[in-house]
Design a protein around this motif. Sequence first.
Motif, PDB file in Angstrom:
ATOM      1  N   VAL A   1      12.975  22.334 -64.624  1.00 46.00           N
ATOM      2  CA  VAL A   1      12.968  20.981 -65.180  1.00 46.00           C
ATOM      3  C   VAL A   1      11.553  20.619 -65.626  1.00 46.00           C
ATOM      4  O   VAL A   1      11.355  20.049 -66.695  1.00 46.00           O
ATOM      5  N   ARG A   2      10.562  20.985 -64.806  1.00 50.24           N
ATOM      6  CA  ARG A   2       9.162  20.728 -65.164  1.00 50.24           C
ATOM      7  C   ARG A   2       8.800  21.462 -66.467  1.00 50.24           C
ATOM      8  O   ARG A   2       8.174  20.901 -67.354  1.00 50.24           O
ATOM      9  N   GLN A   3       9.222  22.725 -66.546  1.00 55.10           N
ATOM     10  CA  GLN A   3       8.932  23.528 -67.740  1.00 55.10           C
ATOM     11  C   GLN A   3       9.581  22.910 -68.979  1.00 55.10           C
ATOM     12  O   GLN A   3       8.941  22.783 -70.027  1.00 55.10           O
ATOM     13  N   ILE A   4      10.829  22.498 -68.857  1.00 55.87           N
ATOM     14  CA  ILE A   4      11.534  21.879 -69.988  1.00 55.87           C
ATOM     15  C   ILE A   4      10.836  20.588 -70.395  1.00 55.87           C
ATOM     16  O   ILE A   4      10.666  20.296 -71.579  1.00 55.87           O
ATOM     17  N   SER A   5      10.411  19.815 -69.410  1.00 54.75           N
ATOM     18  CA  SER A   5       9.703  18.567 -69.688  1.00 54.75           C
ATOM     19  C   SER A   5       8.393  18.826 -70.432  1.00 54.75           C
ATOM     20  O   SER A   5       8.069  18.142 -71.403  1.00 54.75           O
ATOM     21  N   GLU A   6       7.645  19.832 -69.985  1.00 55.64           N
ATOM     22  CA  GLU A   6       6.386  20.166 -70.653  1.00 55.64           C
ATOM     23  C   GLU A   6       6.636  20.639 -72.082  1.00 55.64           C
ATOM     24  O   GLU A   6       5.916  20.268 -73.013  1.00 55.64           O
ATOM     25  N   GLU A   7       7.661  21.481 -72.263  1.00 56.79           N
ATOM     26  CA  GLU A   7       7.996  21.957 -73.606  1.00 56.79           C
ATOM     27  C   GLU A   7       8.398  20.800 -74.514  1.00 56.79           C
ATOM     28  O   GLU A   7       8.032  20.766 -75.692  1.00 56.79           O
ATOM     29  N   SER A   8       9.135  19.856 -73.959  1.00 68.34           N
ATOM     30  CA  SER A   8       9.535  18.686 -74.731  1.00 68.34           C
ATOM     31  C   SER A   8       8.315  17.879 -75.152  1.00 68.34           C
ATOM     32  O   SER A   8       8.214  17.447 -76.307  1.00 68.34           O
ATOM     33  N   GLN A   9       7.389  17.683 -74.231  1.00 67.39           N
ATOM     34  CA  GLN A   9       6.167  16.933 -74.543  1.00 67.39           C
ATOM     35  C   GLN A   9       5.353  17.650 -75.614  1.00 67.39           C
ATOM     36  O   GLN A   9       4.857  17.024 -76.555  1.00 67.39           O
ATOM     37  N   GLN A  10       5.248  18.974 -75.505  1.00 69.64           N
ATOM     38  CA  GLN A  10       4.516  19.745 -76.512  1.00 69.64           C
ATOM     39  C   GLN A  10       5.197  19.633 -77.873  1.00 69.64           C
ATOM     40  O   GLN A  10       4.522  19.506 -78.900  1.00 69.64           O
ATOM     41  N   SER A  11       6.510  19.665 -77.878  1.00 65.72           N
ATOM     42  CA  SER A  11       7.249  19.538 -79.139  1.00 65.72           C
ATOM     43  C   SER A  11       7.012  18.170 -79.768  1.00 65.72           C
ATOM     44  O   SER A  11       6.839  18.061 -80.990  1.00 65.72           O
ATOM     45  N   GLN A  12       6.997  17.141 -78.935  1.00 66.39           N
ATOM     46  CA  GLN A  12       6.747  15.792 -79.457  1.00 66.39           C
ATOM     47  C   GLN A  12       5.338  15.684 -80.036  1.00 66.39           C
ATOM     48  O   GLN A  12       5.143  15.074 -81.092  1.00 66.39           O
ATOM     49  N   GLU A  13       4.375  16.286 -79.356  1.00 61.98           N
ATOM     50  CA  GLU A  13       3.000  16.261 -79.866  1.00 61.98           C
ATOM     51  C   GLU A  13       2.904  17.027 -81.180  1.00 61.98           C
ATOM     52  O   GLU A  13       2.244  16.589 -82.123  1.00 61.98           O
ATOM     53  N   ARG A  14       3.571  18.180 -81.250  1.00 57.90           N
ATOM     54  CA  ARG A  14       3.571  18.984 -82.485  1.00 57.90           C
ATOM     55  C   ARG A  14       4.247  18.206 -83.614  1.00 57.90           C
ATOM     56  O   ARG A  14       3.766  18.205 -84.753  1.00 57.90           O
ATOM     57  N   GLU A  15       5.351  17.532 -83.300  1.00 57.10           N
ATOM     58  CA  GLU A  15       6.047  16.730 -84.309  1.00 57.10           C
ATOM     59  C   GLU A  15       5.133  15.622 -84.829  1.00 57.10           C
ATOM     60  O   GLU A  15       5.083  15.366 -86.041  1.00 57.10           O
TER      61      GLU A  15
END
Length: 116
Positions: A70-84
């Motif tokens: 869950v932590r990993q998915i959350s971090e990936e989501s945050q990175q995706s939002q920053e990239r977007e």
Amino acid sequence: QAEEELQEACARQALQLQEMGRRERLLRADAGRAREQLESFKSQVLRTCSPAAVGVVGTAVTEQQVIEKVRQISEESQQSQEREKCLQEELSSWLSKEKEVSENVEVFKKSLHELQ
């Protein structure tokens, strides 16, 4: 009179004990519901992540593995939002440059037409 006061005190204590028992049952029921919700959430995470993504297939998945996934998915989501966000800013910059170039082309066309 002392006996009556003692009986009243005992009655009050009995009522207090009944109330405490009722509250304890409510708390136990709430705790049970919370456990069920946690297990449901854990199952949803496992279904979403698939056991292969969380751990080795065929082995039991620990709560720590679920938490880590869950932590990993959350971090990936945050990175995706920053990239977007970065891509949106880049796109905005390109669009403003394109608009500026288009305006310059129009001015150039107008000037060229006037020269002719």
